[in-house]
Design an enzyme around this catalytic site. Structure first.
Site, PDB file in Angstrom:
ATOM      1  N   ASP A   1     -14.007  13.982   4.855  1.00 37.45           N
ATOM      2  CA  ASP A   1     -14.255  12.622   4.374  1.00 37.45           C
ATOM      3  C   ASP A   1     -14.055  11.489   5.379  1.00 37.45           C
ATOM      4  O   ASP A   1     -15.000  10.803   5.772  1.00 37.45           O
ATOM      5  CB  ASP A   1     -13.428  12.361   3.115  1.00 37.45           C
ATOM      6  CG  ASP A   1     -11.966  12.776   3.247  1.00 37.45           C
ATOM      7  OD1 ASP A   1     -11.532  13.109   4.361  1.00 37.45           O
ATOM      8  OD2 ASP A   1     -11.251  12.757   2.219  1.00 37.45           O
TER       9      ASP A   1
ATOM     10  N   GLU B   1      -9.859   6.561  -4.655  1.00 38.32           N
ATOM     11  CA  GLU B   1     -11.186   6.504  -4.035  1.00 38.32           C
ATOM     12  C   GLU B   1     -12.252   5.844  -4.907  1.00 38.32           C
ATOM     13  O   GLU B   1     -13.106   5.103  -4.403  1.00 38.32           O
ATOM     14  CB  GLU B   1     -11.632   7.910  -3.628  1.00 38.32           C
ATOM     15  CG  GLU B   1     -10.883   8.484  -2.447  1.00 38.32           C
ATOM     16  CD  GLU B   1      -9.502   8.992  -2.816  1.00 38.32           C
ATOM     17  OE1 GLU B   1      -8.649   9.137  -1.910  1.00 38.32           O
ATOM     18  OE2 GLU B   1      -9.253   9.255  -4.026  1.00 38.32           O
TER      19      GLU B   1
ATOM     20  N   GLU C   1      -1.351  12.459   8.572  1.00 34.85           N
ATOM     21  CA  GLU C   1      -0.617  11.673   7.578  1.00 34.85           C
ATOM     22  C   GLU C   1       0.318  10.660   8.231  1.00 34.85           C
ATOM     23  O   GLU C   1       0.446   9.528   7.756  1.00 34.85           O
ATOM     24  CB  GLU C   1       0.173  12.603   6.656  1.00 34.85           C
ATOM     25  CG  GLU C   1      -0.667  13.542   5.819  1.00 34.85           C
ATOM     26  CD  GLU C   1      -1.454  12.853   4.725  1.00 34.85           C
ATOM     27  OE1 GLU C   1      -2.264  13.527   4.072  1.00 34.85           O
ATOM     28  OE2 GLU C   1      -1.261  11.638   4.517  1.00 34.85           O
TER      29      GLU C   1
ATOM     30  N   ARG D   1      -0.470   6.672   7.488  1.00 34.46           N
ATOM     31  CA  ARG D   1       0.540   6.006   6.654  1.00 34.46           C
ATOM     32  C   ARG D   1       1.530   5.204   7.499  1.00 34.46           C
ATOM     33  O   ARG D   1       1.712   4.005   7.283  1.00 34.46           O
ATOM     34  CB  ARG D   1       1.279   7.027   5.795  1.00 34.46           C
ATOM     35  CG  ARG D   1       0.350   7.840   4.904  1.00 34.46           C
ATOM     36  CD  ARG D   1       1.092   8.544   3.803  1.00 34.46           C
ATOM     37  NE  ARG D   1       0.337   9.673   3.258  1.00 34.46           N
ATOM     38  CZ  ARG D   1       0.518  10.188   2.059  1.00 34.46           C
ATOM     39  NH1 ARG D   1       1.443   9.695   1.269  1.00 34.46           N
ATOM     40  NH2 ARG D   1      -0.204  11.215   1.645  1.00 34.46           N
TER      41      ARG D   1
END
Length: 654
Positions: A417, A551, A284, A288
């Protein structure tokens, strides 16, 4: 560091010879028994000797070690790459030829191996200045790696411009001239169609509304709680704060919300503290914070963002100190200690986490002139290429100690993913020179098609999950990014193969749209199933929520740019209307707990990725294609645009 530019003495003045002839203890001048003329000759000889020594110190090519002896620490910067990485520094010093290979550098003709590095490059500007900046006779880069390396602190290197020539560091101005199109297009990507322009303006208003409420009620915190009108910190980022600010920088900039962008920039300058403790997610923080700061720098050229991101990049390196080099998922940015998530099987690392570093780390190497970041992610790739993959599939859990798979659970949604996303985007970001990433991606996609892609009785194409050979006919909202991924990776040479992948991308995007249209709110659930008579609907209460995820809209944006089929813009507008009706509250936007009921229950959270991804993808969907053109940019998994490594025709460095 050999062959570096000669450094002047502090102050730039010549050495004073008289300082060398201070009296030695216990020896008098009169006791030396020398006449005045002999003393003069002796002093003249010593003066010449000292001058010769100092001349050698600064002009001989192999004088770096002597410079370290005579020059102060402020003039020769220390060799560090971050806590816990000393062994990496030693390896860089010992393996100069290997560094060159990893960087993908090739010497210019007649350069004797000391050629100038080829950096970010693409189509050269037709301007006279750009023509002068190209290297004559240079060959195209053959490896995806990038920059010239000197093993020293990245953050120090970013702030020590007085010790570097312009040709030895990344040049933002040359970079801008190497882009095929201006980052923001001819007119900020403004569409000519009035209805599309009106819809784009609505998305911009939604962004300003979300930002203004965050600033008013949660400034400096990670996210806004819009119902209770306060801030949320959470534990994904340790004690780092301001996630919504970092995630919003590029969105505010491309939308032209400059007052809001300047407020965000000022907060980064005055309040972003990277020396925090607590358990932070490597994944993360990377997507980010690192991604957000990188994109802000590449879009604006503000050195502040470059300095901050290089400081942060160093703090992530200790996570890789494992027997295999596979990073652990949690890191304390202050102490450098790292560990695996407690819920992960047998202390394993997660495919989507350690596989979603490549884009950002390659750019960290580019900006820092240090290949260590590229080496770290290439090591991950080497290990994955070595180990056996069941049916060609990549399970979601891997031991960072043994390098073996821990479970045989495969998912294109959560836990897996963005690993696949970063394979094809690594290939695209390398200007299609990273053949290893391309081969890994298409091999994985073939295995996915053979084992996971299914067709429902109602004709919907979906991606099931695989648990040791048993299919779970469930598809998560997170997996809906794959429509766009398969679309941008469709150009595989053969026309029939390209059309096959475009068709598959369109079918998956259609299925994900169906998961929206089959709900009462016209927003999609967290997961939907294709068993027991269900088709693209959630059958479990725990899967019925929507947390402002991007998404599905992401795939709409990519499919619009690839096909210009107007249905994708219509589908995007349906999502805007649903967000406005069901997620907009008095003080921001909130996720909802059940997409199948019109009696909405909000979750009281305005996710930072709503600002970074959902609204940005909608804005791009209703903009002309030259706004962040796919010729020049790839988007990381948090939708932060990063430039393609433009290696063939336009050289950043001289």
């Amino acid at each position: 560091e050999e062959g570096g530019d000669a450094l002047p003495l502090a102050g730039g003045s010549a050495p004073k010879v008289s300082m060398v002839f201070r009296k030695l203890p216990g020896v008098s001048a009169s006791g030396m028994g020398l006449r005045l003329s002999q003393k003069f000759v002796f002093l003249l000889f010593l003066s010449g000797l000292v001058t010769l020594c100092f001349g050698a110190l600064f002009f001989l090519p192999d004088s770096v070690r002597l410079k370290r002896i005579f020059l102060s620490k402020t003039e020769i910067q220390p060799v560090t790459v971050g806590s816990g990485s000393e062994n990496d520094v030693r390896e860089h010093v010992k393996r100069p030829k290997e560094q060159e290979h990893l960087r993908g550098m090739t010497p210019a003709k007649g350069d004797g191996g000391g050629g100038k590095a080829k950096g970010l490059s693409r189509k050269p500007s037709v301007s006279h200045e750009a023509t002068e900046e190209r290297l004559p006779g240079g060959r195209a880069q053959e490896e995806p790696g990038l920059s010239r390396s000197k093993p020293e602190s990245a953050s120090e290197r970013a702030t020590s411009s007085d010790h570097r020539s312009d040709s030895d560091t990344f040049s933002f101005h040359r970079f801008k001239r190497c882009l095929a199109k201006a980052p923001l297009g001819r007119d900020g990507g403004k569409p000519s169609d009035p209805q599309t322009h009106e819809r784009r303006e609505k998305v911009k208003e939604m962004m300003k509304f979300a930002w203004d409420n965050y600033k008013h009620f949660a400034w400096g915190k990670n996210e806004l709680r819009p119902l209770t009108r306060n801030g949320h910190i959470g534990n994904m980022f340790g004690e780092c704060q301001g996630a919504s600010i970092i995630d919003s920088l590029d969105t505010l900039y491309i939308m032209g919300l400059m007052e809001e962008y300047n407020d965000a920039k000022e907060w980064v300058q005055t309040s972003l503290d990277l020396n925090s403790n607590g358990e932070a997610s490597l994944f993360e923080v990377n997507i980010r914070y690192v991604g957000g700061l990188l994109s802000a720098y590449y879009l604006t050229g503000e050195e502040l963002f470059k300095t901050k991101v290089l400081e942060l990049g160093e703090k992530l390196l200790p996570a890789f100190n494992t027997p295999t080099g596979i990073p652990r998922g949690v890191i304390n940015l202050g102490s450098g200690t790292s560990w695996s998530w407690g819920w992960a099987s047998a202390g394993s690392s997660i495919l989507a986490e350690f596989g979603t570093l490549h884009l950002e780390f390659v750019h960290l190497s580019e900006l820092s002139n240090n290949p260590i970041y590229t080496e770290k992610v290439m090591n991950i790739r080497k290990l994955l290429n070595k180990i056996e993959k069941p049916h060609g599939l990549y399970p979601n859990f891997l031991s960072p100690v043994s390098g073996n798979w821990v479970q045989h659970h495969v998912s294109i949604g959560g836990l897996g993913d963005s690993f696949y996303e970063y394979l094809i985007k690594s290939y695209l970001m390398s200007d299609k020179t990273d053949e290893d990433a391309k081969n890994m991606y298409y091999s994985a996609l073939e295995a996915i098609e053979a084992n996971l892609v299914q067709k429902s009785p109602g004709g919907l194409t979906y991606m099931a999950e695989w648990r040791g050979g048993i299919l779970d006919h469930k598809m998560g909202h997170l997996a809906c990014f794959s429509g766009g991924m398969i679309g941008i990776g469709a150009d595989d040479g053969a026309q029939e193969k390209r059309q096959h992948y475009l068709d598959l991308a369109a079918e998956i995007t259609h299925t994900c749209h169906e998961s929206y249209t089959r709900s009462a709110t016209k927003l999609g659930p967290e997961a939907f199933r294709f068993d027991g008579g269900a088709e693209a609907t959630a059958t479990r209460l725990s899967d019925r929520y929507y947390i402002l995820r991007p998404e599905v809209i992401e795939s709409y944006m990519y499919m619009w740019r690839l096909t210009h089929d107007p249905k994708y813009r219509e589908w995007g507008w349906e999502a805007v209307e649903a967000l406005e009706q069901h997620c907009r509250v008095e003080s921001g936007f909130s996720g909802i707990r059940d997409v199948y009921t019109m009696t909405v229950s909000h979750d009281n959270m305005q996710q930072s990725f709503f600002l970074s991804e959902t609204l940005k993808y909608l804005y791009l969907l209703f903009s002309d294609d030259d706004l962040l053109s796919l010729e020049d940019w790839v988007f990381n998994t948090e939708a932060h645009p990063l430039p393609i490594v433009l290696v063939r025709s336009c050289l950043i460095r001289l």
